[in-house]
Design an enzyme around this catalytic site. Structure first.
Site, PDB file in Angstrom:
ATOM      1  N   SER A 161       0.820  -1.200   0.000  1.00  0.00           N
ATOM      2  CA  SER A 161       0.000   0.000   0.000  1.00  0.00           C
ATOM      3  C   SER A 161       0.860   1.260   0.000  1.00  0.00           C
ATOM      4  CB  SER A 161      -0.917   0.011   1.226  1.00  0.00           C
ATOM      5  OG  SER A 161      -0.159   0.223   2.405  1.00  0.00           O
ATOM      6  N   THR A 162       0.260   2.353  -0.466  1.00  0.00           N
ATOM      7  CA  THR A 162       0.975   3.630  -0.475  1.00  0.00           C
ATOM      8  C   THR A 162       1.331   4.072   0.932  1.00  0.00           C
ATOM      9  OG1 THR A 162      -0.012   4.328  -2.569  1.00  0.00           O
ATOM     10  CG2 THR A 162       0.791   6.061  -1.101  1.00  0.00           C
TER      11      THR A 162
ATOM     12  N   VAL B 297       1.940   2.301   3.729  1.00  0.00           N
ATOM     13  CA  VAL B 297       3.089   1.564   4.262  1.00  0.00           C
ATOM     14  C   VAL B 297       4.329   1.864   3.435  1.00  0.00           C
ATOM     15  CG1 VAL B 297       4.020  -0.724   4.781  1.00  0.00           C
ATOM     16  CG2 VAL B 297       1.605  -0.225   5.219  1.00  0.00           C
ATOM     17  N   GLY B 298       4.148   2.027   2.124  1.00  0.00           N
ATOM     18  CA  GLY B 298       5.285   2.333   1.261  1.00  0.00           C
ATOM     19  C   GLY B 298       5.979   3.626   1.628  1.00  0.00           C
TER      20      GLY B 298
ATOM     21  N   GLU C 202       6.609  -0.351  -5.311  1.00  0.00           N
ATOM     22  CA  GLU C 202       5.427  -0.457  -6.174  1.00  0.00           C
ATOM     23  C   GLU C 202       4.230  -0.409  -5.254  1.00  0.00           C
ATOM     24  OE1 GLU C 202       2.196  -1.654  -7.544  1.00  0.00           O
ATOM     25  OE2 GLU C 202       3.109  -3.623  -7.846  1.00  0.00           O
TER      26      GLU C 202
ATOM     27  N   CYS D 288      -3.520  -4.028  -7.353  1.00  0.00           N
ATOM     28  CA  CYS D 288      -3.082  -2.630  -7.381  1.00  0.00           C
ATOM     29  C   CYS D 288      -3.480  -1.946  -8.676  1.00  0.00           C
ATOM     30  CB  CYS D 288      -1.575  -2.544  -7.177  1.00  0.00           C
ATOM     31  SG  CYS D 288      -0.610  -3.472  -8.400  1.00  0.00           S
TER      32      CYS D 288
END
Length: 486
Positions: free
Chosen positions: A232-233, A235-236, A253, A287
């Site tokens: 996920s964005t 956590v990223g 990604e 995604c």
């Protein structure tokens, strides 16, 4: 009876140092499918040390020997398709079709990794000094920390490790706690059977409550040279920040808020089929899933009528049944989160065209909404479930503005019978991937895969994957003695 799995460290299956385990839940039945070792920071350190010890020999292994391991692993994975179907169905609620797609693409990622091992890399440079030769040499980074998500566990579990290993690195993989076997241990089993040496790939599984601690320990370890994360964005962002704090390169990604655009020159029946696949494959838990279907006003009525009817007819429920399309989400909590997004939108004035309502356990109805506006959470939030929004546009400028109205930029589908028109629109869409006359969900192992904006940075696939997990050294050779001024 639940199966049990331990950590893989240095080629051995070992329990967590603490002796703790974590439960792996079947999302459809709610039963405990497996119990896996719950690693702590000390286990992370053991895994990194094992990978570091294995690195010199693996990096020095003859390319044809390394290539052979990937090719054998691909064939082994193909031969275990039914085992993978059963595993993914129990661990993540995946349908049979999605599981078989995972097997096929993951096997081809391994074959592409095999090809990359012996592909030319580096360059010969022109040199300023007479008689000198300059080389740009690609070399592995060392130990790569690889994070694999649950939603496409074989595809993304293999992708997490294949390019780093092909480049000559060793890996410590941390699969999602929602798919510790399919996204990690099963992948390692296949590679071990194919002949991967001990310590080259290590797997640490963890309890959900320990995920942040384990990730931080892995990224911070001084022997880890790079980070590979898919997820996920939210956590990223944290993973990217940790990697930057330690000055370690990362490939991220992340999430998408992807659009499928149906232009005025589209074949409506084809557009309905394409959008249904792009939105509802794997119950929208991809995604690349099409959260938003943007339709030209001239075909909007016909498209919406046929699309809604098709979505309403999709078989839902038990992922073990061969014709199920809408299986369970990864957990009942995930289904409740999606239902809350729909409720919020409806309460603020959105219209349910089909679906809606409350989930049954982890199964959320396939849902199509219209009238979703910017003040509703669903307008910008990634649904990651069997939900999409239909919106209309009158011209290309409006379509592009709607598609770009998101912080994400992963992929986009543009349905049109006019490739020139489609290309003109595609050039204006801010995403890492665009598919003209196709929907938003597609992946090929040799293509540069990745996003822009909040969908991450770096690319997987072919030579791009090798470049992501290696670094360039400048080496010069003087064929004659230089003359110095003093």
């Amino acid at each position: 009876m639940a199966i049990t799995r331990e950590l893989l460290i240095g080629g051995r299956d070992v329990p967590a140092a603490s002796g703790r385990t974590a439960e792996d839940i079947d999302p459809f039945t709610g039963d405990v499918y497996a119990r896996v070792a719950a690693a702590g920071p000390e286990d992370v350190a053991r895994a990194v040390e094992a990978a570091d010890a294995a690195f010199p020999a693996w990096a020095a292994l003859a390319p044809f020997a390394r290539r052979g391991i990937f090719l054998r692993a691909a064939d082994l994975l193909d031969s275990r398709a039914e085992q993978a179907v059963a595993l993914m169905g129990r661990e993540t609620g995946a349908t049979r079709g999605w599981s078989l797609f995972n097997v096929a693409l993951a096997a081809n990622i391994l074959r592409e990794a095999a090809a990359a091992v012996t592909a030319p890399r580096g360059a010969v440079l022109s040199a300023q000094e007479e008689g000198a030769l300059g080389l740009a040499v690609r070399e592995p980074l060392g130990v790569v920390a690889a994070f694999a998500p649950w939603n496409a566990p074989l595809i993304l579990g293999v992708r997490a490790v294949a390019a780093p290993l092909a480049a000559g690195n060793t890996v410590v993989a941390k699969p999602s706690e929602n798919a510790p076997i399919a996204a990690g241990l099963f992948v390692a089993d296949v590679l071990r059977e194919a002949g991967l040496p001990d310590g080259v790939l290590n797997v640490v599984t963890n309890a959900a409550q320990d995920a942040a601690q384990i990730a931080e320990a892995l990224i911070a370890h001084p022997r880890v040279g790079a980070v590979n994360f898919t997820g996920s964005t939210g956590v990223g962002r944290l993973v990217g920040a940790h990697a930057a704090q330690h000055l370690k390169p990362a490939v991220l990604e992340l999430g998408g808020k992807n659009a499928v655009m149906v232009l005025d020159d589209a074949d409506v029946d084809y557009a309905v089929d394409a959008a249904t696949f792009g939105v509802f494959m794997n119950s929208g838990q991809i995604c690349m899933s099409g959260d938003r279907v943007l339709v030209h006003e001239s075909v909007a009525d016909a498209f919406t009528r046929r699309f809604t009817a098709k979505v309403a007819s999709l078989p839902a429920g038990d992922p073990g049944l061969p014709h199920t399309v809408i299986g369970p989400l990864v957990s009942a909590a995930a289904a409740r989160r999606v239902a809350a997004l729909v409720r919020d939108a409806v309460a603020a004035g959105a219209t349910v065209l089909t679906g809606g309502g409350e989930p049954e356990g982890a199964v959320h109805p396939a849902t199509v909404l219209s009238g979703v506006t910017a003040d509703m959470e669903l307008h910008y939030a990634e649904a990651f479930g069997p939900v999409c929004v239909i919106d209309t546009f009158g011209d290309d400028d409006t379509a592009v503005a709607l598609a770009n109205d998101t912080e994400n930029g992963l992929t986009c589908g543009i349905i049109t019978e006019n490739a020139t028109h489609g290309l003109a629109v595609a050039r204006r869409v801010h995403s890492g991937i665009v598919h003209i006359n196709d929907q938003s969900v597609a992946d090929e192992p040799h293509a540069p895969f990745g996003g822009v904006k909040a969908s991450g940075y770096g690319r997987f696939g072919g030579r791009w994957g090798i470049e992501a997990f290696s670094h360039t050294r400048w080496v010069t050779i003087a064929t004659q003695q230089a003359r110095y001024p003093f």
